[in-house]
Design a protein around this motif. Structure first.
Motif: not given
Length: 119
Positions: A84-85, A88-89
């Motif tokens: 998920q990170l 997001m990045l």
């Protein structure tokens, strides 16, 4: 007579091995500055999933096996947060194949845990 080690016959192990391979392939495209950051964390978590299943299968007794299935599930949850990170990045997309492999692995690990919990 079935050949192979017991853990190698588990669909959960097979899917988690495929997931680990996919995570390695995906993180190979990450920027160089992530080599020792998020990509390494994702790889370690992904490798831990089948590794813990293997270790649990090699232990004695249901209680120990359940413990290692639980550790596999925890590693899978860590990998989910890391994915998920990464989305997001902007390092990957939410439709990357690793998400489907992980969804299947969650279901298989949950089923395996339920099976051994009632044994």
């Amino acid at each position: 007579m079935k050949k192979g080690k017991p853990h190698e016959r588990l669909d959960a192990w097979k899917f988690s091995m495929a997931l680990a391979k996919a995570v390695y392939q995906m993180t190979a495209t990450f920027p160089v500055e992530e080599r020792y950051g998020l990509s390494q964390q994702m790889r370690r978590a992904a490798v831990s999933i089948p590794s813990n299943l293997t270790e649990g299968a090699g232990r004695n007794g249901t209680k120990e096996y359940l413990h290692f299935i639980g550790m596999s599930r925890g590693s899978l949850a860590q990998r989910e947060t890391q994915m998920q990170l990464a989305v997001m990045l902007g390092l990957t997309t939410p439709d990357h194949p690793t998400f489907n492999l992980a969804d299947r692995a969650v279901k298989l690990l949950t089923g395996l845990h339920k099976k051994w919990s009632s044994a």
